[in-house]
Design a protein around this motif. Structure first.
Motif, PDB file in Angstrom:
ATOM      1  N   ALA A   6       0.898  -1.407  -0.051  1.00 65.79           N
ATOM      2  CA  ALA A   6      -0.208  -0.070  -0.011  1.00 65.79           C
ATOM      3  C   ALA A   6       0.941   1.119  -0.025  1.00 65.79           C
ATOM      4  O   ALA A   6       0.426   2.434  -0.657  1.00 65.79           O
ATOM      5  CB  ALA A   6      -0.803   0.105   1.221  1.00 65.79           C
ATOM      6  N   PHE A   7       1.958   1.354   0.817  1.00 67.41           N
ATOM      7  CA  PHE A   7       2.818   2.501   0.711  1.00 67.41           C
ATOM      8  C   PHE A   7       3.548   2.714  -0.509  1.00 67.41           C
ATOM      9  O   PHE A   7       4.082   3.695  -0.787  1.00 67.41           O
ATOM     10  CB  PHE A   7       3.345   2.433   2.110  1.00 67.41           C
ATOM     11  N   ASP A  58      -6.122   4.913   5.430  1.00 70.77           N
ATOM     12  CA  ASP A  58      -4.878   5.906   5.700  1.00 70.77           C
ATOM     13  C   ASP A  58      -4.929   7.555   5.441  1.00 70.77           C
ATOM     14  O   ASP A  58      -4.892   8.198   6.050  1.00 70.77           O
ATOM     15  CB  ASP A  58      -3.753   5.623   5.309  1.00 70.77           C
ATOM     16  N   ASN A  59      -5.773   7.633   4.269  1.00 73.74           N
ATOM     17  CA  ASN A  59      -6.242   8.970   3.616  1.00 73.74           C
ATOM     18  C   ASN A  59      -7.227   9.707   4.535  1.00 73.74           C
ATOM     19  O   ASN A  59      -7.043  10.775   5.199  1.00 73.74           O
ATOM     20  CB  ASN A  59      -6.551   8.874   2.331  1.00 73.74           C
ATOM     21  N   GLU A  83      -5.951  -1.268  -1.913  1.00 71.52           N
ATOM     22  CA  GLU A  83      -6.876   0.177  -2.024  1.00 71.52           C
ATOM     23  C   GLU A  83      -7.498   0.481  -0.714  1.00 71.52           C
ATOM     24  O   GLU A  83      -7.565   1.640  -0.422  1.00 71.52           O
ATOM     25  CB  GLU A  83      -7.834  -0.593  -3.144  1.00 71.52           C
ATOM     26  N   GLU A 116       2.703   2.046  -3.186  1.00 68.93           N
ATOM     27  CA  GLU A 116       1.869   2.547  -4.173  1.00 68.93           C
ATOM     28  C   GLU A 116       1.338   4.093  -3.780  1.00 68.93           C
ATOM     29  O   GLU A 116       1.702   4.801  -4.840  1.00 68.93           O
ATOM     30  CB  GLU A 116       0.631   1.718  -4.249  1.00 68.93           C
ATOM     31  N   SER A 117       1.242   4.331  -2.591  1.00 69.13           N
ATOM     32  CA  SER A 117       0.862   5.592  -2.397  1.00 69.13           C
ATOM     33  C   SER A 117       2.127   6.584  -2.322  1.00 69.13           C
ATOM     34  O   SER A 117       1.983   7.942  -2.374  1.00 69.13           O
ATOM     35  CB  SER A 117       0.428   5.738  -0.888  1.00 69.13           C
ATOM     36  N   ILE A 128      -4.966   2.188   1.635  1.00 66.07           N
ATOM     37  CA  ILE A 128      -4.650   3.370   1.429  1.00 66.07           C
ATOM     38  C   ILE A 128      -5.872   4.633   1.587  1.00 66.07           C
ATOM     39  O   ILE A 128      -5.810   5.593   2.103  1.00 66.07           O
ATOM     40  CB  ILE A 128      -4.295   3.582  -0.263  1.00 66.07           C
ATOM     41  N   ARG A 172       4.041   7.368   0.340  1.00 63.60           N
ATOM     42  CA  ARG A 172       4.112   8.138   1.576  1.00 63.60           C
ATOM     43  C   ARG A 172       5.313   6.956   2.213  1.00 63.60           C
ATOM     44  O   ARG A 172       5.437   5.754   2.088  1.00 63.60           O
ATOM     45  CB  ARG A 172       2.746   7.996   2.225  1.00 63.60           C
TER      46      ARG A 172
END
Length: 385
Positions: A219-220, A323-324, A317, A222-223, A320, A225
């Motif tokens: 996930a990170f 976390d957003n 997905e 991809e993001s 993410i 962050r």
């Protein structure tokens, strides 16, 4: 009153051993029985007690390969001599409750979970085993499963560490359980001012497949962050190969490093399903919100919108998106930490001591006659809180 504490193995200081440590404080003269004992790996509080290991402790490489001796553990437990003990408290996650209690004693089991590798996570453990173990596991698991279910009747009263585990106890043993959450050393953590909080997220824990750490890393990745991962385990090398530069895999770290990262992370990422889950409460004791999978023990400790955010499926997905939402929320770090203090060691020790004292009270004569006539063990009401 002579007290015995039974614990599956004493080879480190994780959640189960913290419970044993608290029981040692409540019963300072208790003796401890276990399959394997590594004195240097446990706390001074535990070492102060007389520890009696089973014959498993003397088998080759037992200190490192103790789980390989699982098929022998029922035999080892049933050989423990518990004559003369009035109260026996078993701490169960591996085989511990299957002792043979002497007449006149009370056996209380504090259950972290029925053995995961033969019950709810059998297929997960088998899937990641080597060829020989994968082939043999169904045979051994069948034998251990039957013994485990039969030995459940040797317990007078169950205490579960979460509602999730209480549900498993009823499903696999058909036994009711009071629920008393395990101790969390909340006073060991710090809350820092908002301006000291940094922009990374944090994942903490043993890096094993059922905890799904690869989802957080992906996930990170991809993001883009920053994610910091603290912990060791079988997936450490794999995760280091998977991680992009924005994901820092620190491996096992001393407590001071862990404490520092807890207090300064934007969010704690908790992608797996746990029996209870102490890591989210350690983050909350540091004033930080938790992004957690909405299953298992996290559903009993994380409050949506107040101490964290849930996601409903184990996917990149979903992590993410959650976390957003967490990063877009204004959090009251002091209120989060105050909430976590409701799970402190003092709270646990007070609750379990009072509950055991209640269970030890003699039954009124009329109730005793009714119980003897029915042949049933009385189930007292769960402790409040």
């Amino acid at each position: 009153m002579k007290v015995a504490i039974i614990h599956y193995w004493l080879v480190g200081m994780r959640g189960g051993e913290k419970v044993v440590e608290s029981l040692c404080r409540i019963y300072p003269d208790a003796d401890i029985f276990t399959h394997v004992y590594v004195p240097e790996a446990v706390s001074e509080e535990i070492r102060r007690h007389r520890v009696i290991p089973s014959f498993i402790n003397g088998l080759p490489r037992a200190r490192k390969m103790y789980q390989q001796y699982l098929p022998l553990m029922p035999l080892a437990l049933e050989q423990l001599d518990l004559r003369g003990y009035d109260l026996i408290i078993s701490s169960e996650s591996g085989p511990a409750k299957g002792i043979v209690p002497p007449p006149g004693s009370m056996h209380i089991c504090y259950c972290h979970s029925p053995m995961r590798y033969i019950w709810n996570m059998f297929h997960d453990y088998r899937e990641r085993s080597g060829f020989i173990t994968r082939w043999m596991m169904p045979i051994f698991a069948h034998y251990i499963r039957n013994w485990d279910a039969n030995s459940a009747s040797r317990v007078d009263h169950y205490i579960a560490n979460s509602e999730t585990v209480a549900g498993r106890l009823y499903r696999y043993y058909r036994r009711a359980a009071a629920v008393i959450n395990p101790p969390v050393n909340v006073d060991a953590f710090e809350v820092v001012p908002n301006e000291a909080v940094e922009n990374y997220s944090l994942m903490v824990g043993e890096l094993v497949r059922y905890k799904r750490p690869e989802l957080a890393v992906q996930a990170f990745n991809e993001s883009g962050r920053e994610l910091v991962v603290i912990g060791g385990g079988e997936m450490l090398g794999e995760l280091r190969r998977l991680a992009k530069p924005n994901v820092r895999i620190l491996g096992p770290q001393p407590f001071d490093v862990l404490r520092h990262h807890y207090s300064r992370c934007r969010t704690l990422i908790f992608p797996g399903e746990e029996d209870f889950g102490i890591v989210p409460l350690e983050a909350m004791a540091s004033g930080r919100p938790v992004v957690a999978y909405r299953r298992g023990g996290a559903t009993e400790t994380v409050i949506e919108g107040k101490t964290g955010i849930f996601f409903d499926e184990q996917s990149v997905e979903a992590i993410i998106a959650a976390d957003n939402r967490a990063r877009a929320t204004t959090w009251d770090s002091g209120a989060i930490a105050d909430y976590a203090h409701g799970f402190s060691r003092d709270v646990f020790e007070t609750q379990i001591k009072l509950h055991i004292e209640q269970l030890l009270k003699p039954l009124p004569n009329t109730m005793r006659k009714a119980v003897l006539h029915s042949g049933l063990t009385p189930q007292l009401a769960p402790a409040e809180g």
